[in-house]
Structure formats: C-alpha cells, structure tokens
Enzyme design. Sequence first.
Site, short mmCIF file in Angstrom:
data_model
loop_
_atom_site.label_atom_id
_atom_site.label_comp_id
_atom_site.label_asym_id
_atom_site.label_seq_id
_atom_site.Cartn_x
_atom_site.Cartn_y
_atom_site.Cartn_z
N GLU A 152 0.83 -1.21 0.00
CA GLU A 152 0.00 0.00 0.00
C GLU A 152 0.86 1.26 0.00
O GLU A 152 1.64 1.47 0.94
CB GLU A 152 -0.89 0.02 1.25
N ASP A 187 -5.38 3.17 -1.18
CA ASP A 187 -6.09 4.01 -0.21
C ASP A 187 -6.24 5.40 -0.84
O ASP A 187 -5.24 6.09 -1.08
CB ASP A 187 -5.29 4.04 1.09
N GLU A 251 -11.28 3.38 6.46
CA GLU A 251 -10.16 3.59 7.37
C GLU A 251 -10.07 5.07 7.73
O GLU A 251 -9.18 5.79 7.25
CB GLU A 251 -8.84 3.09 6.74
#
Length: 271
Positions: A152, A187, A251
């Site tokens: 990520e 993300d 998140e």
Amino acid sequence: MPRFAANLSLMYNELPFLDRFAAAARDGFTAVEYLFPYAFDAHELAARLRGNGLQQVLFNAPPGGSTLADMAGAWDKGARGTAALPGRQSEFMAGVQAALRYAEVLDCPRIHLLSGIVPPGVERESLKDLCVENLRWAGAEAARAGREVLIEPINLRDMPRYFLNRQDHAHELLDAVQMPSVKVQMDLYHCQIVEGDVATKLRQYLPTGRVAHLQIAGVPERHEPDRGELNYPYLFDLIDALGYSGWIGCEYRPAAGTSQGLGWRDRALAA
Ligand SMILES: O=C(O)C(=O)CO
C-alpha cells in the site's frame, strides 16, 4: 453498489477492541478490517466474527518483531514494516508466517505487508531489489496458503520516510514481482495527499485487476468521507462503473462518534 468494510482500528474507538465487532454489525456492516490481530487469540477473534455475522477481509502482517509478544507491541514502538528493510529478512519472514496462521483461523483472504521506514542516509531506490525479493517469497507462501499479500502506498505526512508512497511505484514493484498473489491496496486518502488526480488513478489501475482492496477517508483530516476535499459520491459511481467488486475499507477517524457519522455510507448505499 460499493461494499464497505468497517476498520475496527480507527472506527468504534469509543469501545474496547473486542466490543467493536458487535457495534459494527449493529450498524449494518457485514465485513471488517483492522490493523493487527496479534494482541488477541485468533480463535477469540474468529468467534467475534462468527457471532456477529461478519467476515474479515484484511489485516496487516506484523510491523516488526520476532516473537508474537514483540509483534503485538511493535506498532506502538514506531515499527512500520520490514518488507524493504536490509538486515530484517528473518523478522519479515516470521511476520508473514504469523500473519498466515492468523489468516487461516480468521478465514481472511488478504494480508497487507508494510514495507518500512527508509533508514537515515539510505536512498529509497537502493531498497527496491530487496523489497521485490521479499515480496516474491511472501507471494509464494501466500499462494500456498490460498491467500494474497498486498502493498500500500502511504503518504509521507502521516508516515515520514515510509518506503512506498506512490501508485506507480507499487505497480513497478508488481511488474518486477510478477505473481498473481501479490497485489495493491489503494487508499484514496493517501493517493489524494501524495498524488491527487484520484479519478484518473482509479481509471488507470482498477482495470489492471491488480488492486485487491480500496480504502477511503476524508482529506485532509482523515475523518468521514463526506468531509474534506474529495468528492466520494462521484468516486463511488466511478468505482462501480469500472467494475470493481472488491471491498472498500472505511479507514477513517470518526469526527464525533462512529455510528453518528455513518450518514455518508447510508446515502452511498441508497444512491
Ligand atoms: O495507515 C494506513 O493507511 C494503513 O493502512 C496502515 O496499515
């Protein structure tokens, strides 16, 4: 229709960790992710999932440490992964093996591998080959266990000197690794902070089939997705139009109560 997973590390912080499963289920979630399971018995966590009709869709390999106790405490001591760090390969391997054991009990299909903080005086570029070697090893272990491992890109404001920050760098690593069991966790909060042009990045990378998990938060404060500079209703439509059918991890740090802040999700699901 987007499929949202509650992130139990950042959401429901008003409750003790083990009580967050029931709270997420009460709010209508059917899937969860969280950073680390290592401070808890895997069977206790599996019972919380089962008892609340939840599936676990993601967690992280330990950020460091060689014993389970060290792995459980490493994040709070500042460890941020070892996949790209010289001299830490045995720790990396022990971490992947511990994560795969938890994944088996939790029936979790994917594990995020943190790559680490670039040591002072070291050039990021010089760590790429080691990272590829470690990802190939982890990818083979994961494939044997029927799981995927993910990398990520994370922004440098939240994690100064973190090894992996950009989508193109993550995909370059995957080009070198060449294993279907190694994929990207994208993300959109980190992507907006580092690169911007989030819709273009989604159009570029979702059709590759290499993005196995998405995460969201408002930018810049990492609160609910309906706060801040990103237009999530537009991005959710785009994600649907691009045919993404994976999970979207929530998140974010709720601004004023987790359940009270879920209006954005209810509007997205009703759209
Ligand atoms: O900070 C993040 O975005 C993470 O997912 C860390 O694992």
